[in-house]
Motif scaffolding. Sequence first.
Motif, PDB file in Angstrom:
ATOM      1  N   SER A  28       0.795  -1.171   0.014  1.00 53.77           N
ATOM      2  CA  SER A  28      -0.133  -0.083  -0.008  1.00 53.77           C
ATOM      3  C   SER A  28       0.870   1.358   0.068  1.00 53.77           C
ATOM      4  O   SER A  28       2.056   1.298   0.457  1.00 53.77           O
ATOM      5  N   GLU A  29       0.499   2.264  -0.517  1.00 48.34           N
ATOM      6  CA  GLU A  29       1.008   3.693  -0.520  1.00 48.34           C
ATOM      7  C   GLU A  29      -0.015   4.692  -0.531  1.00 48.34           C
ATOM      8  O   GLU A  29      -1.065   4.471  -0.816  1.00 48.34           O
ATOM      9  N   VAL A  30       0.559   5.890   0.017  1.00 43.60           N
ATOM     10  CA  VAL A  30      -0.279   7.170  -0.053  1.00 43.60           C
ATOM     11  C   VAL A  30       0.515   8.338  -0.256  1.00 43.60           C
ATOM     12  O   VAL A  30       1.679   8.311   0.445  1.00 43.60           O
ATOM     13  N   GLY A  31       0.488   9.052  -1.064  1.00 42.95           N
ATOM     14  CA  GLY A  31       1.217  10.314  -1.497  1.00 42.95           C
ATOM     15  C   GLY A  31       0.593  11.550  -2.557  1.00 42.95           C
ATOM     16  O   GLY A  31      -0.413  11.491  -2.544  1.00 42.95           O
ATOM     17  N   VAL A  32       1.629  12.199  -2.828  1.00 40.35           N
ATOM     18  CA  VAL A  32       1.189  13.104  -3.724  1.00 40.35           C
ATOM     19  C   VAL A  32       1.998  13.116  -4.868  1.00 40.35           C
ATOM     20  O   VAL A  32       2.955  12.547  -5.051  1.00 40.35           O
ATOM     21  N   GLU A  33       1.359  13.836  -6.205  1.00 38.07           N
ATOM     22  CA  GLU A  33       1.880  13.664  -7.590  1.00 38.07           C
ATOM     23  C   GLU A  33       1.778  14.855  -8.273  1.00 38.07           C
ATOM     24  O   GLU A  33       0.772  15.677  -8.125  1.00 38.07           O
ATOM     25  N   LEU A  34       2.734  15.124  -8.878  1.00 38.35           N
ATOM     26  CA  LEU A  34       2.895  16.462  -9.835  1.00 38.35           C
ATOM     27  C   LEU A  34       2.967  16.051 -11.210  1.00 38.35           C
ATOM     28  O   LEU A  34       3.950  15.310 -11.529  1.00 38.35           O
ATOM     29  N   ASP A  35       1.862  16.541 -12.054  1.00 39.74           N
ATOM     30  CA  ASP A  35       1.640  15.955 -13.436  1.00 39.74           C
ATOM     31  C   ASP A  35       1.991  17.446 -14.277  1.00 39.74           C
ATOM     32  O   ASP A  35       1.348  18.378 -14.438  1.00 39.74           O
ATOM     33  N   LEU A  36       3.326  17.465 -14.879  1.00 34.81           N
ATOM     34  CA  LEU A  36       3.629  18.294 -15.661  1.00 34.81           C
ATOM     35  C   LEU A  36       3.504  18.112 -17.281  1.00 34.81           C
ATOM     36  O   LEU A  36       4.499  17.594 -18.034  1.00 34.81           O
ATOM     37  N   GLY A  37       2.311  18.088 -17.867  1.00 29.94           N
ATOM     38  CA  GLY A  37       2.060  17.789 -19.215  1.00 29.94           C
ATOM     39  C   GLY A  37       2.411  16.371 -19.501  1.00 29.94           C
ATOM     40  O   GLY A  37       2.873  15.879 -20.662  1.00 29.94           O
ATOM     41  N   GLY A  38       2.166  15.357 -18.659  1.00 24.93           N
ATOM     42  CA  GLY A  38       2.479  13.908 -18.802  1.00 24.93           C
ATOM     43  C   GLY A  38       3.481  13.402 -17.949  1.00 24.93           C
ATOM     44  O   GLY A  38       3.813  12.232 -17.806  1.00 24.93           O
ATOM     45  N   VAL A  39       4.349  14.413 -17.641  1.00 26.58           N
ATOM     46  CA  VAL A  39       5.615  14.096 -16.850  1.00 26.58           C
ATOM     47  C   VAL A  39       5.097  14.055 -15.180  1.00 26.58           C
ATOM     48  O   VAL A  39       4.904  14.998 -14.742  1.00 26.58           O
ATOM     49  N   SER A  95       9.519 -15.742  12.857  1.00 25.02           N
ATOM     50  CA  SER A  95       8.437 -16.371  13.736  1.00 25.02           C
ATOM     51  C   SER A  95       7.266 -15.623  13.568  1.00 25.02           C
ATOM     52  O   SER A  95       6.261 -15.795  14.249  1.00 25.02           O
ATOM     53  N   ALA A  96       7.337 -14.482  12.594  1.00 24.20           N
ATOM     54  CA  ALA A  96       6.104 -13.883  12.585  1.00 24.20           C
ATOM     55  C   ALA A  96       6.196 -13.107  11.188  1.00 24.20           C
ATOM     56  O   ALA A  96       7.210 -13.324  10.142  1.00 24.20           O
ATOM     57  N   VAL A  97       5.009 -12.645  10.646  1.00 25.28           N
ATOM     58  CA  VAL A  97       5.257 -11.837   9.359  1.00 25.28           C
ATOM     59  C   VAL A  97       6.293 -10.818   9.309  1.00 25.28           C
ATOM     60  O   VAL A  97       6.669 -10.248  10.231  1.00 25.28           O
ATOM     61  N   LEU A  98       6.390 -10.334   8.025  1.00 28.98           N
ATOM     62  CA  LEU A  98       7.427  -9.315   7.720  1.00 28.98           C
ATOM     63  C   LEU A  98       6.685  -7.992   7.409  1.00 28.98           C
ATOM     64  O   LEU A  98       5.799  -8.076   6.546  1.00 28.98           O
ATOM     65  N   LEU A  99       6.954  -7.031   8.190  1.00 26.08           N
ATOM     66  CA  LEU A  99       6.553  -5.761   7.816  1.00 26.08           C
ATOM     67  C   LEU A  99       7.607  -4.751   7.473  1.00 26.08           C
ATOM     68  O   LEU A  99       8.690  -4.616   8.319  1.00 26.08           O
ATOM     69  N   GLN A 100       7.564  -3.976   6.547  1.00 30.49           N
ATOM     70  CA  GLN A 100       8.371  -2.914   5.953  1.00 30.49           C
ATOM     71  C   GLN A 100       7.667  -1.685   5.860  1.00 30.49           C
ATOM     72  O   GLN A 100       6.812  -1.716   5.269  1.00 30.49           O
ATOM     73  N   LEU A 101       8.381  -0.823   6.248  1.00 33.68           N
ATOM     74  CA  LEU A 101       7.877   0.782   5.925  1.00 33.68           C
ATOM     75  C   LEU A 101       8.793   1.499   5.361  1.00 33.68           C
ATOM     76  O   LEU A 101      10.061   1.332   5.592  1.00 33.68           O
ATOM     77  N   GLY A 102       8.235   2.386   4.579  1.00 30.15           N
ATOM     78  CA  GLY A 102       9.546   3.607   3.855  1.00 30.15           C
ATOM     79  C   GLY A 102       8.707   4.394   3.284  1.00 30.15           C
ATOM     80  O   GLY A 102       7.562   4.717   3.155  1.00 30.15           O
ATOM     81  N   GLY A 103       9.424   5.238   2.395  1.00 31.24           N
ATOM     82  CA  GLY A 103       9.087   6.252   1.799  1.00 31.24           C
ATOM     83  C   GLY A 103       9.769   6.012   0.059  1.00 31.24           C
ATOM     84  O   GLY A 103      10.644   5.609   0.089  1.00 31.24           O
ATOM     85  N   SER A 104       9.070   6.780  -0.669  1.00 33.78           N
ATOM     86  CA  SER A 104       9.663   6.746  -2.117  1.00 33.78           C
ATOM     87  C   SER A 104       9.542   7.908  -2.920  1.00 33.78           C
ATOM     88  O   SER A 104       8.672   8.728  -2.587  1.00 33.78           O
ATOM     89  N   LEU A 105      10.439   8.085  -3.741  1.00 35.47           N
ATOM     90  CA  LEU A 105      10.476   9.179  -4.628  1.00 35.47           C
ATOM     91  C   LEU A 105      10.145   8.592  -6.068  1.00 35.47           C
ATOM     92  O   LEU A 105      10.794   7.613  -6.261  1.00 35.47           O
ATOM     93  N   HIS A 106       9.095   8.968  -6.880  1.00 35.63           N
ATOM     94  CA  HIS A 106       9.101   8.415  -8.173  1.00 35.63           C
ATOM     95  C   HIS A 106       8.972   9.284  -9.428  1.00 35.63           C
ATOM     96  O   HIS A 106       8.571  10.529  -8.972  1.00 35.63           O
ATOM     97  N   ALA A 107       9.215   9.163 -10.480  1.00 37.97           N
ATOM     98  CA  ALA A 107       9.046   9.895 -11.665  1.00 37.97           C
ATOM     99  C   ALA A 107       8.726   8.859 -12.818  1.00 37.97           C
ATOM    100  O   ALA A 107       8.911   7.606 -12.941  1.00 37.97           O
ATOM    101  N   GLY A 108       7.796   9.398 -13.672  1.00 41.63           N
ATOM    102  CA  GLY A 108       7.366   8.624 -14.822  1.00 41.63           C
ATOM    103  C   GLY A 108       6.783   9.482 -15.944  1.00 41.63           C
ATOM    104  O   GLY A 108       6.905  10.524 -15.999  1.00 41.63           O
ATOM    105  N   TYR A 109       6.181   8.836 -16.775  1.00 43.48           N
ATOM    106  CA  TYR A 109       5.389   9.536 -17.816  1.00 43.48           C
ATOM    107  C   TYR A 109       3.904   8.985 -18.031  1.00 43.48           C
ATOM    108  O   TYR A 109       3.883   7.724 -18.117  1.00 43.48           O
ATOM    109  N   ALA A 110       3.222   9.712 -18.350  1.00 43.93           N
ATOM    110  CA  ALA A 110       1.547   9.403 -18.410  1.00 43.93           C
ATOM    111  C   ALA A 110       1.132   9.761 -20.051  1.00 43.93           C
ATOM    112  O   ALA A 110       1.581  10.764 -20.642  1.00 43.93           O
ATOM    113  N   PHE A 111       0.463   8.550 -20.712  1.00 36.96           N
ATOM    114  CA  PHE A 111       0.184   8.953 -22.031  1.00 36.96           C
ATOM    115  C   PHE A 111      -1.269   9.242 -22.329  1.00 36.96           C
ATOM    116  O   PHE A 111      -2.089   9.321 -23.299  1.00 36.96           O
ATOM    117  N   TRP A 112      -2.006   9.801 -21.037  1.00 38.39           N
ATOM    118  CA  TRP A 112      -3.464  10.343 -21.242  1.00 38.39           C
ATOM    119  C   TRP A 112      -3.521  11.598 -21.508  1.00 38.39           C
ATOM    120  O   TRP A 112      -2.484  12.359 -21.489  1.00 38.39           O
TER     121      TRP A 112
END
Length: 411
Positions: free
Chosen positions: A353-364, A394-411
């Motif tokens: 699961s993730e929750v965050g914010v995103e900036l859309d600069l003309g598809g970037v 002896s228990a389930v694994l739980l990992q927490l963290g933060g991510s920076l992401h970059a990509g491109y959208a074709f919409w």
Amino acid sequence: MGRSHGRLTLALCAATLGLTVQLSPALAQVEPYRQHMENGIKLFQDRNYRAAVVEFEAAYKEKPKASPLFNIALAEKALFNYPRAIAALERALAQHRDTMDEGDEKTARSAIEEMRALLAHLTIELSPQTATLIIDGEEQPPSSSGTRVVELGPGVHRIGARAEGHASADESVTVVSGERDKKVKLTLVPDRAPATPTAQPFTPPLPPPPPKPMPLSLPPQGYYVIGAASLLWPLSHPRAFPAPEANSGGAGSIRVGYRVNTPAAFDVMLQYANIATGSDDPAYPNASYTLGSTRLGLNVRLMTPGQTWRFVGSIGGGLTYDSVKFDSIKTSMGDICNGLCQKAAGVNAFVFSEVGVELDLGGVLLGFSLDSYFQSSRGISYKNTDQDDVTLYSAVLLQLGGSLHAGYAFW
């Protein structure tokens, strides 16, 4: 109907999930329905309502459904042509209710009721009965009756008639909302010469500017690809490894998906994470273990409607191949784990699961998110001397963290 504009915006059908970024030539071409809808919206926003109606009617011809009819109703209402707006909404309710949700149906019925309250009934008597009736410069369908009752919006209207062998006639009529007893009688005088229209083409007086309609927009739709770099903190450790220190590791991932409408998208995620953790036991200052995880999963991505800034969230899951290796756990003082820390590997299920914010600069796309991984650990095991499977955790694994992401959208 002012409060109803927002409910009458169109909603394109959700496209099926695609798992490749490379668009085929067929997908690269805009389908005629979407092209007509986009053109209609642009014309509507420019207040060229008559041209917008033509485009929405072309879209309806390509895909008969409620959305184009809703937009036709908006454009006709902006032209103060309430009867046609009502007719478009009634047609949507009668023939395409299966493409409407409960809220759209309720809004359409409310809009019809509001506009009907504005209509006036005008009784028109024609002589001869076969004369062609003309209202505001538009010919009406023929009728065998010489008396017709028509619905008109409040204001000034030009009522005319013409017939073969007769001189044409017309007059202006003012009606108000709710009026029922207004009558007009047009008697055409026979003319030996061939009948020709004597009235000049009527252009109705310009109505006052309509209130600015709520923006119409097509939901964004298309492929996207996102790469992410993450920092992850493990909250679970091998049970025999003493005094694990607080530490983080890195992860890199790539996600390829398809946005089906404004709030929802689906994507496939491939990620590799590597976390090395030492021990705070002073007797074993160099002891450590490394957990490497290769994850493959399917996610549902949810987004708010913002065009530039938006909140994003994802939930999904899949399978992960985990491998654990230990280093410097044996010294002259003995084994830090009493022989229970051995190289192990296995396949497990995980939830992401993730929750965050995103900036859309003309598809970037640029963004930041807080992430969590919750997974089983039963598959991470090794065989002891008795060939029994021994699990490291002896228990389930739980990992927490933060991510920076970059990509491109074709919409």
